[in-house]
Design a protein around this motif. Structure first.
Motif, short mmCIF file in Angstrom:
data_model
loop_
_atom_site.label_atom_id
_atom_site.label_comp_id
_atom_site.label_asym_id
_atom_site.label_seq_id
_atom_site.Cartn_x
_atom_site.Cartn_y
_atom_site.Cartn_z
N VAL A 31 68.72 100.00 92.60
CA VAL A 31 69.35 100.77 93.68
C VAL A 31 68.86 102.23 93.70
CG1 VAL A 31 71.54 101.66 94.56
CG2 VAL A 31 71.32 99.25 94.00
N LEU A 35 66.86 103.80 96.89
CA LEU A 35 67.51 104.85 97.67
C LEU A 35 67.00 106.26 97.38
CD1 LEU A 35 71.20 103.57 97.56
CD2 LEU A 35 69.49 103.20 99.33
N GLU A 38 68.90 110.71 96.57
CA GLU A 38 70.21 110.82 97.24
C GLU A 38 71.08 109.58 97.02
OE1 GLU A 38 71.48 113.41 98.97
OE2 GLU A 38 69.71 114.56 98.43
N TYR A 39 70.70 108.76 96.03
CA TYR A 39 71.38 107.48 95.88
C TYR A 39 72.88 107.62 95.59
CZ TYR A 39 71.87 107.25 90.76
OH TYR A 39 72.26 107.45 89.46
N MET A 42 74.70 108.13 98.78
CA MET A 42 74.57 106.91 99.57
C MET A 42 75.47 105.80 99.02
SD MET A 42 70.50 107.07 100.32
CE MET A 42 70.37 105.96 101.71
#
Length: 153
Positions: A31, A35, A38-39, A42
């Motif tokens: 993940v 992403l 900025e995961y 998010m």
């Protein structure tokens, strides 16, 4: 909220377990890679989206969902007029806190915020606090009684 066929399909998997390695590989490796930097923010919004797909009517129901989803044991520890605090604990939580420098629990924070927003019909936000020594996460959830969400009911 009407469930679609994907949601119904997921119900069949509620009783199964997966190895923690697979879960953590997706969550902490794949993940963030997909992403980018900025995961974390998010994941907060993804948690809110999940809450809209799986609406829950009670605080106890949120705790039950956390157990079913493998998020850990969620306990309400404090409640007043415009704030709640929850603790999240469990074996995987403790291991993540021990093994990771900066574990992220924004998916869970967003999920809790959206569930309570739907219940209270007030704009709601959730903040996580990592308590490494206690092997737990504390979520502080706040809302403003003046900031009403218009219901789609």
């Amino acid at each position: 909220m009407k469930k679609n066929s994907k949601d119904t399909h997921l119900e069949a998997f509620k009783e199964y377990s997966v190895p923690a390695f697979g879960y953590e590989m997706f969550r902490e490796v794949l993940v963030p890679e997909i992403l980018g930097h900025e995961y974390q923010s998010m994941l907060y919004w993804a948690g809110k989206k999940l809450a809209r797909k799986f609406p829950i009517e009670t605080v106890e129901g949120i705790s039950d969902f956390f157990l079913s989803a493998g998020f850990g044991t969620l306990t309400l520890i404090h409640k007043n007029r415009n704030e709640m605090e929850f603790e999240l604990e469990g074996e995987l939580i403790a291991l993540r806190l021990q093994e990771m420098k900066e574990p992220c629990f924004q998916l869970e924070a967003g999920f809790i915020a959206q569930q309570l927003e739907q219940m209270n019909e007030q704009v709601t936000e959730s903040y996580e606090q990592v308590k490494k020594r206690g092997n737990k996460i504390v979520f502080t959830v706040k809302w403003d009684h003046k900031d009403i969400v218009l219901s789609n009911r």
